[in-house]
Enzyme design. Structure first.
Site, PDB file in Angstrom:
ATOM      1  N   GLU A 110       3.719   1.988  11.502  1.00  0.00           N
ATOM      2  CA  GLU A 110       4.909   2.257  12.301  1.00  0.00           C
ATOM      3  C   GLU A 110       5.199   3.751  12.146  1.00  0.00           C
ATOM      4  O   GLU A 110       5.293   4.241  11.014  1.00  0.00           O
ATOM      5  CB  GLU A 110       6.093   1.429  11.779  1.00  0.00           C
ATOM      6  CG  GLU A 110       7.290   1.607  12.676  1.00  0.00           C
ATOM      7  CD  GLU A 110       8.507   0.787  12.262  1.00  0.00           C
ATOM      8  OE1 GLU A 110       8.388  -0.053  11.361  1.00  0.00           O
ATOM      9  OE2 GLU A 110       9.563   1.029  12.863  1.00  0.00           O
TER      10      GLU A 110
ATOM     11  N   ARG B 284      -0.297  -5.865  -1.536  1.00  0.00           N
ATOM     12  CA  ARG B 284      -0.040  -4.452  -1.307  1.00  0.00           C
ATOM     13  C   ARG B 284      -0.269  -3.668  -2.604  1.00  0.00           C
ATOM     14  O   ARG B 284      -0.163  -4.199  -3.701  1.00  0.00           O
ATOM     15  CB  ARG B 284       1.326  -4.200  -0.698  1.00  0.00           C
ATOM     16  CG  ARG B 284       2.522  -4.455  -1.553  1.00  0.00           C
ATOM     17  CD  ARG B 284       3.830  -3.958  -0.901  1.00  0.00           C
ATOM     18  NE  ARG B 284       3.938  -4.124   0.522  1.00  0.00           N
ATOM     19  CZ  ARG B 284       4.293  -3.138   1.381  1.00  0.00           C
ATOM     20  NH1 ARG B 284       4.565  -1.931   0.948  1.00  0.00           N
ATOM     21  NH2 ARG B 284       4.390  -3.357   2.657  1.00  0.00           N
TER      22      ARG B 284
ATOM     23  N   LYS C 180       8.877   3.487   2.498  1.00  0.00           N
ATOM     24  CA  LYS C 180       9.137   4.646   3.336  1.00  0.00           C
ATOM     25  C   LYS C 180      10.620   4.985   3.360  1.00  0.00           C
ATOM     26  O   LYS C 180      10.992   6.148   3.427  1.00  0.00           O
ATOM     27  CB  LYS C 180       8.639   4.381   4.759  1.00  0.00           C
ATOM     28  CG  LYS C 180       7.168   4.670   4.922  1.00  0.00           C
ATOM     29  CD  LYS C 180       6.759   4.646   6.382  1.00  0.00           C
ATOM     30  CE  LYS C 180       6.181   3.299   6.728  1.00  0.00           C
ATOM     31  NZ  LYS C 180       5.687   3.202   8.096  1.00  0.00           N
TER      32      LYS C 180
HETATM   33  P1  ATP Z   1       7.029   0.514   4.071  1.00  0.00           P
HETATM   34  O1  ATP Z   1       7.420  -0.833   3.557  1.00  0.00           O
HETATM   35  O2  ATP Z   1       6.769   1.536   3.029  1.00  0.00           O
HETATM   36  O3  ATP Z   1       7.906   1.018   5.171  1.00  0.00           O
HETATM   37  P2  ATP Z   1       5.288  -0.609   5.937  1.00  0.00           P
HETATM   38  O4  ATP Z   1       4.478  -1.747   5.537  1.00  0.00           O
HETATM   39  O5  ATP Z   1       6.481  -0.970   6.733  1.00  0.00           O
HETATM   40  O6  ATP Z   1       5.609   0.287   4.690  1.00  0.00           O
HETATM   41  P3  ATP Z   1       3.664   0.250   8.068  1.00  0.00           P
HETATM   42  O7  ATP Z   1       3.671   1.555   8.750  1.00  0.00           O
HETATM   43  O8  ATP Z   1       4.149  -0.925   8.801  1.00  0.00           O
HETATM   44  O9  ATP Z   1       4.498   0.455   6.748  1.00  0.00           O
HETATM   45  O10 ATP Z   1       2.250  -0.034   7.437  1.00  0.00           O
HETATM   46  C1  ATP Z   1       1.043   0.078   8.138  1.00  0.00           C
HETATM   47  C2  ATP Z   1      -0.002  -0.750   7.459  1.00  0.00           C
HETATM   48  O11 ATP Z   1      -0.162  -0.333   6.111  1.00  0.00           O
HETATM   49  C3  ATP Z   1       0.399  -2.208   7.427  1.00  0.00           C
HETATM   50  O12 ATP Z   1      -0.729  -2.988   7.760  1.00  0.00           O
HETATM   51  C4  ATP Z   1       0.824  -2.431   6.015  1.00  0.00           C
HETATM   52  O13 ATP Z   1       0.606  -3.756   5.641  1.00  0.00           O
HETATM   53  C5  ATP Z   1      -0.046  -1.443   5.245  1.00  0.00           C
HETATM   54  N1  ATP Z   1       0.618  -1.044   4.009  1.00  0.00           N
HETATM   55  C6  ATP Z   1       1.840  -0.519   3.871  1.00  0.00           C
HETATM   56  N2  ATP Z   1       2.133  -0.336   2.582  1.00  0.00           N
HETATM   57  C7  ATP Z   1       1.065  -0.752   1.860  1.00  0.00           C
HETATM   58  C8  ATP Z   1       0.741  -0.840   0.476  1.00  0.00           C
HETATM   59  N3  ATP Z   1       1.600  -0.456  -0.456  1.00  0.00           N
HETATM   60  N4  ATP Z   1      -0.475  -1.331   0.126  1.00  0.00           N
HETATM   61  C9  ATP Z   1      -1.348  -1.709   1.054  1.00  0.00           C
HETATM   62  N5  ATP Z   1      -1.117  -1.671   2.371  1.00  0.00           N
HETATM   63  C10 ATP Z   1       0.079  -1.203   2.787  1.00  0.00           C
HETATM   64 MG    MG Z   2       5.732  -2.452   8.360  1.00  0.00          MG
END
Ligand code: ATP
Ligand code: MG
Length: 563
Positions: free
Chosen positions: A43, A267, A277
């Site tokens: 995102e 994760r 984030k």
């Molecule tokens: P945050 O919770 O930090 O905002 P998010 O999951 O909402 O992170 P996205 O931009 O939606 O952030 O993530 C893009 C991809 O990266 C998704 O497929 C997500 O599952 C993966 N991802 C995000 N954080 C992690 C992590 N800590 N370990 C592994 N994969 C991750």
């Molecule tokens: Mg997300």
């Protein structure tokens, strides 16, 4: 001397893991015609962090392993938080990590298709327009044991739903006044199946579609359908989406479209840092750090500025593996990976962080003795460089002790030490100021020990680094430590905040004296300052002023401290 050869294709292919076992089985069964298509779906609401790097390595690495494809898809369904600044930064970071996407897509490219599919669900009686507010929906959702209270709008006739949904789309209703909800199962033990919201009204400009839309699809509806449109075969995501999978599958089944398989993995969590984030944005916005690329941040751009190489991050992702259950990885493992990489390719130079002047009294005043220093003992092909030895030099203040304990092999009154690549010297005099502070040392040099050889075979245990006082150049050196003082800053007692545990000593700035060969170094170049650690040229460097970031010390000092 540059530190990046960036070709992941030359590295060993991803070792096998449970996701690859699933794919192997699918290929054996001829599923998807044996094709593998993955995607990385960020995102664009912030910069990527090391957790995303794990997901990037897994998605792109899997596609590469199976000669498949991996798309970059921006999951841009929340206009309020998203921005093209983030889109550009994300692309830069993925490329820097060494990956190229097969196609670049945006969930917003599919708004029209998603809208048409929503209409299809309404026609099937599988979706309805609901006038309850978000709070009322939450209030009525029941508990896992107790079914949800049906919305009074649940049985709206199809024609009325179609009309209202179209008018939602046209902008006739204010934000939050209506939603489109899937009509599934109010008694499901899975709360996500209790008529989840598919669309909400939001009169907000979108970074790509501008004001074309004022209804936006929710993640659960947009994600699986976007996967389907792109022909994704394996939609790899993190564990928290496991409970969303029945909903993911439900939409696909009701729409009768290509069915990707959602596969969840744990994760990546790392100790002594935060990885959400939202929290990272807060640290940036409130100036706890200097920006997204502050070298203390776990962001990819922060790690890059700190001096991490793409190889070290890919190697870290590989070592961490792919887990099915949540766990926490030690930051020391990431540090191990960068040490291992830089040990192979960073040139060695001498720099003194906390200088103490030493006068070699028997060395001629105007003499400059050019000595040969090895660039990298791990890699002969990197050659040598010349260092100037002069009567006045600087050594590290920590390498002198007036009253040393036993087994102190560095400099002390009357003691002998080897100056790396140069001579063996003996400390003959300690010069102090009025407060008793050591200001300068006088030493006598064994002129027969040039190159650091002991002329008569006598043992000199200690070797210390130094720089020539008239030749060395000053440099600002930023010494970083972990950003938090506790291993799990996300888990703090009630009434406290993760920011309460920020490490007040996470940045110390010193003025060092470094080898003049560092003048003109390009930002991003990594060096080993002998005996001190790995350092990387910061982009704040100008022609007049060198700035270095300490990437990592040579040894893990935290492991020792916390034993
Ligand atoms: P945050 O919770 O930090 O905002 P998010 O999951 O909402 O992170 P996205 O931009 O939606 O952030 O993530 C893009 C991809 O990266 C998704 O497929 C997500 O599952 C993966 N991802 C995000 N954080 C992690 C992590 N800590 N370990 C592994 N994969 C991750
Ligand atoms: Mg997300």
């Amino acid at each position: 001397m540059t530190c990046t050869t960036n070709n992941p294709a030359e590295e060993p292919k991803q070792s096998t893991n449970f996701i690859h076992a699933i794919i192997d089985e699918d290929i054996r069964n001829g599923k998807n015609g044996g094709r593998v298509v993955t995607r990385f779906p960020p995102e664009p609401n912030g910069y990527l962090h090391i957790g995303h790097a794990k997901s990037i390595c897994l998605n792109f690495g899997t596609a590469r392993k199976y000669n498949g494809k991996c798309n970059l898809r921006f999951d841009d369904t929340n206009p309020v938080k998203e921005d093209t600044e983030y889109v550009d930064a994300i692309k830069e970071d993925i490329n820097w990590l060494g990956f190229q996407w097969d196609a670049e897509f945006y969930a917003s490219d599919y708004f029209e298709q998603l809208y048409r599919w929503a209409v299809k669900l309404i026609r099937k009686g599988k979706a309805y327009v609901c006038d309850l507010t978000q709070e009322e929906i939450s209030r009525d959702r029941g508990t896992p044991q107790k079914p949800a209270t049906p919305s009074p709008y649940r049985n709206r006739p199809v024609e009325e739903n179609l009309d209202l949904f179209e008018r939602m789309h046209k902008g006739e209703f204010p934000d939050g006044s209506k939603t489109l909800r899937a009509r599934i199962d109010l008694a499901s033990p899975n709360m996500h199946m209790r008529d989840p919201v598919m669309y909400r009204i939001l009169h907000a400009d979108h970074h790509r579609t501008g004001s074309a839309w004022c209804i936006y699809p929710m993640y659960d509806y947009a994600h699986g359908e976007s996967d389907s449109i792109e022909g994704i075969t394996h939609s790899i995501c993190t564990l928290e989406f496991e409970v969303h999978r029945p909903l993911y599958d439900w939409f696909i089944k009701e729409l009768e479209i290509h069915a990707p398989q959602q596969v969840e993995f744990a994760r990546l969590n790392i100790d002594y840092t935060v990885m959400s984030k939202r929290k990272l944005l807060e640290l940036v916005k409130n100036n706890y750090v200097t920006g997204w690329d502050d070298p203390r941040m776990p962001t990819i751009c922060g790690l890059r500025r700190r001096g991490y190489t793409p190889e070290s991050i890919r190697n870290f992702a590989e070592k961490v593996g792919v887990a099915k259950r949540d766990n926490v990885i030690e930051l020391s493992l990431l540090e191990f990976c960068i040490r291992e990489d830089l040990n192979k390719r960073a040139a060695r130079v001498m720099g003194v962080l906390n200088p103490l002047k030493v006068v070699i009294t028997n060395f001629p005043e105007d003499k400059v003795d050019m000595l040969e220093a090895i660039n990298n003992p791990e890699d002969e092909t990197m050659g040598t460089h010349q260092v100037a030895f002069t009567r006045e030099i600087y050594i590290e203040r920590d390498d002198f002790m007036e009253n040393p304990p036993k087994k102190y092999f560095r400099l002390a009154p009357g003691a002998e030490v080897r100056l790396r690549y140069a001579y063996i010297v003996t400390c003959s005099e300690v010069v102090k100021d009025a407060n008793g502070e050591v200001m300068e040392l006088r030493c006598i040099c064994d002129l027969a020990s040039r190159g650091g050889q002991s002329p008569d075979g006598r043992k000199v245990k200690g070797t210390i680094h130094w720089v020539s006082a008239p030749n060395a150049v000053p440099a600002e050196v930023r010494l970083y430590d972990r950003l938090f003082t506790v291993p799990d800053p996300d888990n703090v007692p009630e009434g406290t905040d993760y920011k309460d545990n920020l490490n007040p000593d996470s940045l110390k700035t010193v003025t060092a004296m470094v080898d003049p060969c560092l003048k003109g170094s390009k930002a991003g170049t990594g060096y080993q300052f002998e005996r001190l650690g790995y350092f990387c040229v910061d982009p704040d460097t100008t022609t007049d002023k060198l700035v270095f970031n300490r990437t990592v010390t040579l040894k893990d000092s935290w492991a020792k401290q916390n034993q």
